[in-house]
Design an enzyme around this catalytic site. Structure first.
Site, PDB file in Angstrom:
ATOM      1  N   GLU A 231       9.375  -8.452  -0.217  1.00  0.00           N
ATOM      2  CA  GLU A 231      10.446  -7.526  -1.124  1.00  0.00           C
ATOM      3  C   GLU A 231      11.939  -8.303  -0.662  1.00  0.00           C
ATOM      4  O   GLU A 231      12.697  -7.504  -0.356  1.00  0.00           O
ATOM      5  CB  GLU A 231      10.231  -6.075  -0.774  1.00  0.00           C
ATOM      6  CG  GLU A 231       9.117  -5.453  -1.117  1.00  0.00           C
ATOM      7  CD  GLU A 231       8.853  -4.090  -1.084  1.00  0.00           C
ATOM      8  OE1 GLU A 231       9.458  -3.557  -0.010  1.00  0.00           O
ATOM      9  OE2 GLU A 231       8.340  -3.531  -1.614  1.00  0.00           O
ATOM     10  N   ARG A 264       4.013  -7.847  10.036  1.00  0.00           N
ATOM     11  CA  ARG A 264       3.391  -7.040   8.971  1.00  0.00           C
ATOM     12  C   ARG A 264       2.898  -7.720   7.862  1.00  0.00           C
ATOM     13  O   ARG A 264       3.469  -8.855   7.304  1.00  0.00           O
ATOM     14  CB  ARG A 264       4.416  -5.981   8.428  1.00  0.00           C
ATOM     15  CG  ARG A 264       4.991  -5.040   9.458  1.00  0.00           C
ATOM     16  CD  ARG A 264       5.934  -4.022   8.763  1.00  0.00           C
ATOM     17  NE  ARG A 264       5.589  -2.916   7.878  1.00  0.00           N
ATOM     18  CZ  ARG A 264       6.243  -2.908   6.691  1.00  0.00           C
ATOM     19  NH1 ARG A 264       6.950  -3.625   6.209  1.00  0.00           N
ATOM     20  NH2 ARG A 264       5.682  -1.665   6.061  1.00  0.00           N
ATOM     21  N   ARG A 281      -1.806  -7.687  -7.971  1.00  0.00           N
ATOM     22  CA  ARG A 281      -1.387  -7.206  -6.825  1.00  0.00           C
ATOM     23  C   ARG A 281      -1.928  -6.825  -5.339  1.00  0.00           C
ATOM     24  O   ARG A 281      -2.005  -7.353  -4.296  1.00  0.00           O
ATOM     25  CB  ARG A 281      -0.274  -6.252  -6.847  1.00  0.00           C
ATOM     26  CG  ARG A 281       0.511  -5.732  -5.578  1.00  0.00           C
ATOM     27  CD  ARG A 281       1.843  -4.987  -5.862  1.00  0.00           C
ATOM     28  NE  ARG A 281       2.048  -4.013  -4.564  1.00  0.00           N
ATOM     29  CZ  ARG A 281       3.212  -3.328  -4.510  1.00  0.00           C
ATOM     30  NH1 ARG A 281       3.920  -3.306  -5.509  1.00  0.00           N
ATOM     31  NH2 ARG A 281       3.290  -2.669  -3.469  1.00  0.00           N
ATOM     32  N   LYS A 305      -1.213  -2.309   6.045  1.00  0.00           N
ATOM     33  CA  LYS A 305      -1.087  -1.158   5.403  1.00  0.00           C
ATOM     34  C   LYS A 305      -2.773  -0.529   5.274  1.00  0.00           C
ATOM     35  O   LYS A 305      -3.450  -1.415   4.969  1.00  0.00           O
ATOM     36  CB  LYS A 305      -0.419  -0.868   4.210  1.00  0.00           C
ATOM     37  CG  LYS A 305       1.050  -1.169   4.452  1.00  0.00           C
ATOM     38  CD  LYS A 305       2.036  -0.873   3.206  1.00  0.00           C
ATOM     39  CE  LYS A 305       3.393  -1.027   3.462  1.00  0.00           C
ATOM     40  NZ  LYS A 305       4.316  -0.572   2.520  1.00  0.00           N
ATOM     41  N   ASP A 310       0.163   0.358  -1.629  1.00  0.00           N
ATOM     42  CA  ASP A 310       1.121   0.755  -1.042  1.00  0.00           C
ATOM     43  C   ASP A 310       1.187   2.229  -0.635  1.00  0.00           C
ATOM     44  O   ASP A 310       2.029   3.040  -1.511  1.00  0.00           O
ATOM     45  CB  ASP A 310       2.647   0.318  -1.673  1.00  0.00           C
ATOM     46  CG  ASP A 310       3.871   0.646  -0.805  1.00  0.00           C
ATOM     47  OD1 ASP A 310       3.594   0.925   0.436  1.00  0.00           O
ATOM     48  OD2 ASP A 310       5.025   0.446  -1.195  1.00  0.00           O
ATOM     49  N   GLU A 338       6.554   9.394   1.302  1.00  0.00           N
ATOM     50  CA  GLU A 338       7.199   8.515   0.226  1.00  0.00           C
ATOM     51  C   GLU A 338       6.473   8.914  -1.227  1.00  0.00           C
ATOM     52  O   GLU A 338       7.147   9.276  -2.087  1.00  0.00           O
ATOM     53  CB  GLU A 338       7.102   6.989   0.573  1.00  0.00           C
ATOM     54  CG  GLU A 338       7.746   6.637  -0.504  1.00  0.00           C
ATOM     55  CD  GLU A 338       7.720   4.759  -0.209  1.00  0.00           C
ATOM     56  OE1 GLU A 338       7.427   4.383   0.678  1.00  0.00           O
ATOM     57  OE2 GLU A 338       8.492   4.045  -1.092  1.00  0.00           O
ATOM     58  N   GLU A 438      -2.938  15.417  -4.789  1.00  0.00           N
ATOM     59  CA  GLU A 438      -4.096  14.363  -5.660  1.00  0.00           C
ATOM     60  C   GLU A 438      -4.255  14.607  -6.978  1.00  0.00           C
ATOM     61  O   GLU A 438      -3.956  13.850  -7.964  1.00  0.00           O
ATOM     62  CB  GLU A 438      -5.000  13.849  -4.890  1.00  0.00           C
ATOM     63  CG  GLU A 438      -5.959  12.789  -5.756  1.00  0.00           C
ATOM     64  CD  GLU A 438      -7.227  12.236  -4.874  1.00  0.00           C
ATOM     65  OE1 GLU A 438      -7.667  13.049  -4.028  1.00  0.00           O
ATOM     66  OE2 GLU A 438      -7.290  11.046  -4.918  1.00  0.00           O
ATOM     67  N   TRP A 468       6.819  -4.828 -10.521  1.00  0.00           N
ATOM     68  CA  TRP A 468       6.158  -4.661  -9.171  1.00  0.00           C
ATOM     69  C   TRP A 468       4.859  -4.878  -9.021  1.00  0.00           C
ATOM     70  O   TRP A 468       4.109  -4.491  -7.952  1.00  0.00           O
ATOM     71  CB  TRP A 468       6.647  -3.307  -8.662  1.00  0.00           C
ATOM     72  CG  TRP A 468       8.207  -3.194  -8.548  1.00  0.00           C
ATOM     73  CD1 TRP A 468       8.971  -2.706  -9.507  1.00  0.00           C
ATOM     74  CD2 TRP A 468       8.824  -3.307  -7.476  1.00  0.00           C
ATOM     75  NE1 TRP A 468      10.276  -2.804  -9.137  1.00  0.00           N
ATOM     76  CE2 TRP A 468      10.418  -3.222  -7.911  1.00  0.00           C
ATOM     77  CE3 TRP A 468       8.760  -3.849  -6.168  1.00  0.00           C
ATOM     78  CZ2 TRP A 468      11.283  -3.392  -6.794  1.00  0.00           C
ATOM     79  CZ3 TRP A 468       9.812  -4.025  -5.319  1.00  0.00           C
ATOM     80  CH2 TRP A 468      10.906  -3.786  -5.658  1.00  0.00           C
TER      81      TRP A 468
HETATM   82  O1  GCW Z   1       6.688   1.253  -0.348  1.00  0.00           O
HETATM   83  C1  GCW Z   1       7.736   0.293   0.023  1.00  0.00           C
HETATM   84  C2  GCW Z   1       8.846   1.132   0.331  1.00  0.00           C
HETATM   85  C3  GCW Z   1       9.962   0.485   0.848  1.00  0.00           C
HETATM   86  C4  GCW Z   1       9.484  -0.187   2.162  1.00  0.00           C
HETATM   87  C5  GCW Z   1       8.285  -1.054   2.057  1.00  0.00           C
HETATM   88  C6  GCW Z   1       7.735  -1.594   3.318  1.00  0.00           C
HETATM   89  C7  GCW Z   1      10.572  -0.516   4.182  1.00  0.00           C
HETATM   90  O2  GCW Z   1       9.219   1.698  -1.147  1.00  0.00           O
HETATM   91  O3  GCW Z   1      11.066   1.196   0.983  1.00  0.00           O
HETATM   92  O4  GCW Z   1      10.415  -0.862   2.974  1.00  0.00           O
HETATM   93  O5  GCW Z   1       7.345  -0.393   1.266  1.00  0.00           O
HETATM   94  O6  GCW Z   1       6.629  -1.129   3.565  1.00  0.00           O
HETATM   95  O7  GCW Z   1       8.058  -2.607   3.821  1.00  0.00           O
END
Ligand code: GCW
Length: 604
Positions: A231, A264, A281, A305, A310, A338, A438, A468
């Site tokens: 990103e 990460r 993705r 993750k 995400d 989030e 959900e 995205w």
């Molecule tokens: O989900 C996205 C978020 C970003 C975040 C990114 C990440 C810190 O919208 O805000 O940035 O993941 O995990 O790096």
């Protein structure tokens, strides 16, 4: 001060000078709660974080004594099971804050930063000690205070702000918590270098000097955390180097001091063309990192993750977590809500973590991390009931076999003085909350129908024609992306058992169906309903349950100020759920033209 789950504990002393070590703190906690008992604390450094309790003797490493004391107190106050001997499953139990030095918190839903304001360190020591105590009481031991998106002046944390960082490390030390810092891969450039190339000897020397400087001030710093080539962040790709070369560069600088480099794996193409169906993705992390297995130094930990996208409300386990054999890995969870209701909607995460560990054998990972959900709000978490997610994460990091029921019931017993039937009612709704959210949001594993950027509320096409990589491709006849071997091939990243489970639409669990398959609206679900009817039903049910949740919460004797905050948020949740129901159902109804079999109101 709102004490959250430490409400039955005595407040910490204002004068903290007598408490220098975790053992001092353990002694203080025990003597405050049980003044008539005298406990013997017997240090055994070989036990590290582990402890043994026998009669009135607690034996353990320096931090083990503290965890033993907290385990005992949790046992006495909430009937938590008390093992005679215990040690954590993971040595690093980390919280990552996405706090910026201007005081804002990226994806923060509990107020501004507890650490920073106005591009400086700014905090109340007593508030931070209480936070540290909350963390220590559930065994959490590493805190990264700065955002992985490193914005100026946070680059200066290794430099001009080092004395402040060191003072903060002193504050957290008696709680057994070591700090970590997010660093920016291009930092040598800030210092006048023309590149940050990992093969450049000058760059290597820069990182070694930086590590030496930092460890002189903070000898027990846990290490560095890095988001690279993700990103828009800088990274080794700029120099044509792999992520193993990038990670090893920093790891080698940290190694003489015993630090770890947490790298990460949230790397994907965030400038995709939605018209291009060849890029999928969720495949990106595996494609980037799996070929590098075996090339990372020993003090590198890849932080991955839980799902391949995400932090959506439901995703399958990231195949990368199941495939690396020779690399240390940390599972990354997100406590900040989030995509999961932003600490307005009730969302208890423990049931979701349970599912993750059903597919991820706990021994596959060596560490565990979670993005923080706390901030400067009076109750630290925005929503008083969101505290259970930090609490539960600590217990899970200690023992991933813990059940959601145990987490929730211990948390309620520690937090509120409720009669058994009220405990039971609250527990039931907390455990149901993820499924409710959900139902009114993402249909059957599809994800991403959320409002772009803010990530609260519905917008089914918001991300659809964007860059995205988060598409549902809903048409007049069908919805979803075929990620099987006949489609994008994503399922081939899984070991055979999971591949089989996901490959065939009739075997694939309903709740992940649209993650893996593109299906016509008339597709027959296992229970005989059509896919489209199931989407309508879930959305009606989810909104109905959010309305019932509000009524249930009204009937519970929460103390003020929690009651007011909880009810205000439940009202907003109910409205949010209605909005999701109507927008998503209308979206699918307009596309498909299929009426609801139960003739409920769907707006045109
Ligand atoms: O989900 C996205 C978020 C970003 C975040 C990114 C990440 C810190 O919208 O805000 O940035 O993941 O995990 O790096």
């Amino acid at each position: 001060m709102n004490m959250n789950w430490l409400s039955k504990f005595a407040p910490l002393p204002e004068d903290f000078s007598g408490i220098q070590t975790p053992a001092d703190l353990a002694r203080w906690e025990l003597s405050n709660w049980l003044p008539e008992h005298s406990f013997t604390l017997e240090p055994d450094p070989s036990m590290g974080d582990g402890f043994r309790i026998s009669g009135s003797t607690i034996t353990g490493g320096e931090t083990g004594l503290l965890y033993g004391a907290y385990a005992l107190l949790r046992h006495m106050q909430a009937g938590a099971p008390l093992p005679s001997e215990s040690c954590p499953r993971y040595p690093l139990r980390m919280i990552d804050c996405w706090d910026n030095m201007d005081g804002s918190v990226e994806r923060g839903y509990a107020g501004r930063s507890l650490f920073f304001e106005g591009n400086c360190f700014a905090y109340h020591p007593d508030r931070l000690r209480h936070l540290a105590r909350l963390m220590a009481s559930v065994g959490l031991n590493v805190l990264c205070i700065s955002n992985v998106n490193v914005h100026e002046p946070a680059q200066g944390l290794l430099d001009e702000f080092l004395p402040d960082l060191s003072a903060l490390a002193d504050l957290f030390r008696p709680f057994g918590i070591r700090l970590m810092v997010s660093v920016d891969f291009s930092m040598p450039i800030r210092d006048g270098f023309s590149s940050a190339d990992p093969r450049d000897a000058g760059v290597q020397a820069w990182w070694q000097a930086a590590a030496a400087r930092v460890y002189r001030e903070i000898p027990d710093l846990a290490g560095f955390l890095v988001k690279a080539d993700s990103e828009g962040r800088p990274g080794p790709f700029t120099y044509g180097r792999t992520h193993a070369e990038g990670a090893n560069l920093l790891a080698r600088a940290l190694r003489p001091f015993g630090g770890v480099l947490v790298w990460r794996c949230f790397v994907y193409n965030c400038r995709q063309d939605w018209r291009d169906h060849t890029i999928d993705r969720p495949m990106a992390a595996y494609d980037t990192y799996q070929p590098l297995d075996g090339q990372f130094d020993e003090n590198v930990i890849l932080q991955i993750k839980n799902g391949p996208f995400d932090f959506q409300v439901r995703e399958p386990v990231s195949p990368l977590l199941l495939s690396m054999q020779k690399t240390r890995m940390a599972l990354e969870l997100q406590l900040a809500q989030e995509y999961t209701g932003q600490q307005i909607d009730l969302y208890t995460m423990a049931p979701m973590w349970r599912e993750i560990f059903q597919d991820l054998p706990p021994e596959r990972i060596q560490a565990i991390a979670a993005v923080s959900n706390f901030g400067r709000d009076e109750n630290y978490f925005g929503h008083p009931l969101a505290a259970v997610n930090l609490f539960g994460f600590g217990l899970l990091a200690w023992n991933p076999e813990i059940t959601p029921e145990e987490i929730v019931s211990q948390w309620i017993l520690l937090t509120y003085d409720f009669l058994p039937e009220d405990q039971e009612t609250l527990g039931r709704w907390m455990l149901a909350s993820r499924r409710i959210y959900e139902k009114y949001t993402s249909p059957l594993g599809l994800g991403w129908m959320i409002t772009p950027h803010t990530h609260y509320g519905p917008n089914p096409s918001g991300y659809e024609y964007d860059l995205w990589g988060t598409y549902h491709r809903a048409s007049r006849d069908a919805v979803g992306i075929n990620r099987t071997s006949a489609g994008t091939g994503y399922t081939c990243q899984y070991p055979p058992a999971l591949r089989q489970r996901y490959e065939d639409a009739s075997a694939c669990p309903d709740l992940l169906l649209l993650f893996f398959h593109r299906l016509p609206y008339g597709f027959r679900m296992k229970d005989g309903r059509s896919l489209i009817q199931r989407i309508y039903d879930d959305h009606f049910e989810g909104a109905e349950q959010a309305a019932r949740l509000l009524e249930a919460l009204k009937g519970l004797p929460f103390p003020e100020p929690d009651r007011q905050v909880i009810l205000d948020r439940a009202v907003r949740q109910k409205e949010n759920a209605e909005n999701w129901r109507d927008v998503i159902n209308t979206f699918f109804h307009r596309l498909s033209g299929v009426p609801d079999a139960l003739e409920r109101k769907i707006f045109d």
